[in-house]
Enzyme design. Structure first.
Site, PDB file in Angstrom:
ATOM      1  N   HIS A  32       6.143   1.615  11.342  1.00 52.02           N
ATOM      2  CA  HIS A  32       4.794   1.342  10.868  1.00 52.02           C
ATOM      3  C   HIS A  32       3.783   1.849  11.884  1.00 52.02           C
ATOM      4  O   HIS A  32       3.962   1.686  13.085  1.00 52.02           O
ATOM      5  CB  HIS A  32       4.586  -0.169  10.680  1.00 52.02           C
ATOM      6  N   GLU A  92       4.952  -8.599  12.975  1.00 52.57           N
ATOM      7  CA  GLU A  92       5.654  -7.658  13.831  1.00 52.57           C
ATOM      8  C   GLU A  92       4.758  -7.251  14.999  1.00 52.57           C
ATOM      9  O   GLU A  92       3.570  -7.578  15.016  1.00 52.57           O
ATOM     10  CB  GLU A  92       6.146  -6.437  13.032  1.00 52.57           C
ATOM     11  N   THR A 105      -0.808   8.348 -14.435  1.00 55.36           N
ATOM     12  CA  THR A 105      -0.096   9.486 -15.009  1.00 55.36           C
ATOM     13  C   THR A 105       0.854  10.144 -14.002  1.00 55.36           C
ATOM     14  O   THR A 105       1.592  11.046 -14.345  1.00 55.36           O
ATOM     15  CB  THR A 105      -1.096  10.536 -15.541  1.00 55.36           C
ATOM     16  N   GLY A 106       0.834   9.702 -12.731  1.00 57.24           N
ATOM     17  CA  GLY A 106       1.772  10.232 -11.736  1.00 57.24           C
ATOM     18  C   GLY A 106       3.146   9.598 -11.906  1.00 57.24           C
ATOM     19  O   GLY A 106       3.293   8.570 -12.564  1.00 57.24           O
ATOM     20  N   ILE A 141      -0.556   0.472  -2.895  1.00 58.02           N
ATOM     21  CA  ILE A 141       0.837   0.698  -2.519  1.00 58.02           C
ATOM     22  C   ILE A 141       0.971   1.964  -1.654  1.00 58.02           C
ATOM     23  O   ILE A 141       1.840   2.052  -0.791  1.00 58.02           O
ATOM     24  CB  ILE A 141       1.715   0.876  -3.781  1.00 58.02           C
ATOM     25  N   THR A 142       0.110   2.929  -1.867  1.00 53.49           N
ATOM     26  CA  THR A 142       0.197   4.248  -1.226  1.00 53.49           C
ATOM     27  C   THR A 142       0.418   4.166   0.283  1.00 53.49           C
ATOM     28  O   THR A 142      -0.284   3.445   0.977  1.00 53.49           O
ATOM     29  CB  THR A 142      -1.105   5.040  -1.495  1.00 53.49           C
ATOM     30  N   THR A 193       5.175   8.095  -9.742  1.00 50.46           N
ATOM     31  CA  THR A 193       5.353   6.778  -9.126  1.00 50.46           C
ATOM     32  C   THR A 193       4.628   5.693  -9.919  1.00 50.46           C
ATOM     33  O   THR A 193       5.189   4.635 -10.197  1.00 50.46           O
ATOM     34  CB  THR A 193       4.799   6.787  -7.684  1.00 50.46           C
TER      35      THR A 193
END
Lengths: 292, 387
Positions: free
Chosen positions: A250, A212, A17-18, A99-100, A20
């Site tokens: 990162h 990386e 429901t957010g 994903i957050t 994003t």
């Protein structure tokens, strides 16, 4: 075939429901088999509602029971994201893609501890997600740049993955599955896990790995490849020119105490038989040379 | 984020550490006035900058009278300190911490940090604390003791007793040391710290342990659950130009002359590598926030252009999930309308909203050269760089 997800995967969106969660679920539904794949949303306290025609449940367990979904994608904001992963793990989903970005480090450490005895696979957090081109996309990557093929891609960075996929596309090389494992040091799936799965996947012929600076995951992966891999692996390690002691975007990308340099990673990978290019514009060409 | 020594000491106070009496001053007058409230008859005036090695480079001054404290405060405030950790430009001193001087018997080093790769806490302890701990560790790495601690469970007392012994402590200092370690473990957990370094942790007069200096880094991702951090963050941002520049995005200034505005940390690193591969030098590393707005891009662009010596700007964006090429273009346009960008700009757009981004740049007459690929961008930059 592919790894992790395919046209038959059924998905729950946590944080449906957010803004994003709703936006990206919409995009994912518009991609390939997405309309059938995204079957449920979860937002505690919002059970019984629906978002764009997708039913919302109060808990992951309930959504799983009602829809038979086995995978979830997490867009829940950072303060509650680790708890959302915990919930998916407790509901014994097969795969959770988080994903957050910006989950507190101590939260993720505790979540990983709880997962030690679990069979649930976690991809991310802080990652673009997973896509099996022309079948299903779970995450925030642009779907249209990908196309179906036989090269597996695994990367810690979203935009660098898009760059690699773009280079492959120009050369007419498609992908079996692309997995973004995320830039956080405390994460779920590592390079090594994904490369194992690609190595076992009959429809993947070659593998591209974008690593990386920071940590030793790439080195561990290299050692596994040396002993087990039957498919060619191409690699690029971002950050060869990064100064030590500075965190480069990162959270995990930092050279600390002389450890985690690109130089070290590249040399270990080469010793392990991985084909490494130091030119980020030449990754596509390298893959092409490996698959003929 | 890193916090100042005085801020760290304030945060740590409730965990039971012993610090000498101290107070903060922002002016010489303030410094003189607060001496009446501090115990002792000798003090140290300590520059508050977010970089270490202050002691060896003039950032810590002794004073034995109120007028001396006032004088040293005046000397430090507004001055620029250059230490091996500040970079060549140094950092301007805006705040001093005035602390009662103590008689030091010996100096230890004690730290707990979060090892994110091993997913556990690591305690580091050495008998050779004080300035130059790094060199001490290089000469004799075996003087550094390392213990793994659980994130949630308190450390084992027997193990800490053994450590106190290795530090050469005896009598009451042993319990004092064990308590200090336990308190530090609790502080790291409760404050969401990535690391807390007590250096030196000194044995002082009256045979007790005093924490004389603290270096502390807080997990930026956990700021939301600690009300006290927002004030610290705001205060430090006001006083520190570099800190301000970094708010919202990750910016690292480098030595070169090609400014970089790149979407995504991985691609940004790769772009730096690509420049170096072609004998070009990046002026910065920069990672835009995850969901960047036009204004975020404009702020980032301004920060890059204000960098020491930017002769050309390279904008490299692969529009994707969260940030699209047109947003990057809008940010560039915003900056260009405010203050004509004078250096050459090379733009390489790919992916989502590429066409729209390029059209916007053209419509607003931002003088760019467009490159289809990263290689093509490099060719243009090399041509420009020859001057």
């Amino acid at each position: 075939m592919s790894i992790l997800i395919n046209r038959n995967t059924r998905v729950i969106t946590q944080g449906m429901t957010g803004k994003t969660g709703r936006f990206h679920t919409g995009n994912c539904r518009a991609y390939a088999n997405g309309e059938a794949a995204f079957v449920a949303g979860v937002t505690p306290g919002r059970g019984g509602q629906d978002v764009d025609g997708i039913p919302v449940y109060d808990s992951v367990a309930e959504a799983k029971r009602e829809t038979g979904a086995t995978v979830s994608v997490v867009y829940v904001p950072p303060p509650f994201a680790a708890a959302a992963i915990d919930e998916a793990v407790e509901a014994e989903l097969e795969l959770v893609i988080c994903i957050t970005e910006g989950i507190p480090v101590s939260d993720m450490i505790k979540t990983r501890r709880k997962m030690e005895s679990s069979r649930t696979i976690l991809v991310g957090p802080n990652c673009p997600g997973v896509i099996t081109p022309d079948e299903i996309k779970i995450g925030i990557m642009p779907g249209y740049i990908h196309h179906k093929g036989r090269v597996g891609v695994v990367s810690r960075s979203g935009t660098l993955t898009y760059e690699v996929v773009g280079q492959l596309r120009k050369l007419g090389i498609g992908q079996s599955t692309c997995v973004g494992i995320g830039g956080d040091p405390v994460n779920g799936t590592k390079h090594k896990d994904v490369i194992k799965w690609f190595n076992d996947d009959p429809e993947t012929d070659a593998i591209v790995m974008c690593g990386e600076i920071g940590g030793t995951d790439e080195e561990e992966c290299g050692r596994w490849i040396a002993e087990n891999a039957t498919k060619p692996v191409a690699a690029f390690i971002a950050g060869a020119t990064a100064p030590p002691g500075k965190r480069m975007g990162h959270a995990g990308a930092i050279i600390a105490g002389g450890k985690g340099t690109a130089r070290e990673k590249i040399s270990v990978l080469r010793e392990c038989g991985v084909h490494v290019t130091e030119n980020p514009a030449g990754i596509g060409e390298l893959v092409k040379s490996l698959i003929r | 984020m890193f916090v100042h020594e005085y801020q760290a000491k304030k945060l740590l106070k409730r965990f039971g550490f012993y610090f000498p009496d101290g107070e903060v001053a922002h002016s010489a007058g303030e410094a003189r006035a607060l001496i009446d409230r501090l115990s002792g008859d000798e003090w140290v005036v300590k520059a508050q900058i977010l970089a270490g090695d202050r002691g060896r480079f003039g950032g810590i001054r002794k004073a034995d009278s109120a007028s001396d404290v006032e004088k040293e405060t005046r000397n430090l405030l507004g001055s620029t300190l250059v230490t091996p950790q500040t970079g060549a430009d140094g950092i301007k001193v805006n705040t001093v911490y005035i602390e009662q001087a103590v008689k030091i018997e010996c100096e230890l080093y004690l730290a707990i940090l979060l090892d994110r790769y091993q997913r556990e806490l690591v305690l580091l302890a050495s008998q050779r604390g004080g300035t130059g701990i790094e060199t001490a560790l290089e000469d004799a790495p075996d003087t550094l003791h390392r213990l793994t601690l659980s994130v949630d469970e308190a450390p084992d007392e027997a193990v800490l007793l053994g450590l106190a012994d290795k530090m050469g402590l005896s009598g009451e200092l042993v319990n004092d040391y064990v308590d200090t370690c336990s308190n530090l473990h609790r502080a790291v957990n409760e404050l969401d710290a990535l690391s807390i370094e007590l250096n030196p942790l000194a044995v002082v007069e009256d045979n007790r342990l005093a924490t004389l200096d603290v270096k502390m880094e807080i997990d930026d991702n956990a700021l939301f659950r600690h009300d006290e951090y927002s004030e610290i963050r705001e205060r430090n941002r006001l006083h520190d130009r570099k800190f301000r520049a970094q708010s919202g995005f990750n910016y690292v200034q480098l030595e070169g002359n090609i400014g970089l505005l790149v979407g995504g940390a991985g691609l940004a690193l790769a772009t730096m590598d690509l420049l170096k591969l072609h004998q070009l030098e990046p002026a910065n590393f920069l990672d835009l926030p995850p969901i960047a707005t036009r204004q975020d891009v404009a702020n980032a662009c301004q920060t890059v252009l204000q960098g020491a010596s930017v002769d050309a700007l390279f904008v490299n964006a692969v529009g994707g999930g969260l940030t699209h090429c047109d947003t990057i273009a809008e940010g560039l346009i915003t900056v260009h309308m405010q203050e004509k960008i004078r250096c050459p700009i090379v733009v390489r757009f790919a992916g989502t909203k590429r066409e729209h981004g390029l059209t916007l740049l053209k419509n607003y007459r931002v003088p760019i050269e467009h490159a289809e690929t990263m290689d093509e961008a490099i060719d243009i930059l090399r041509r420009k760089n020859r001057r």
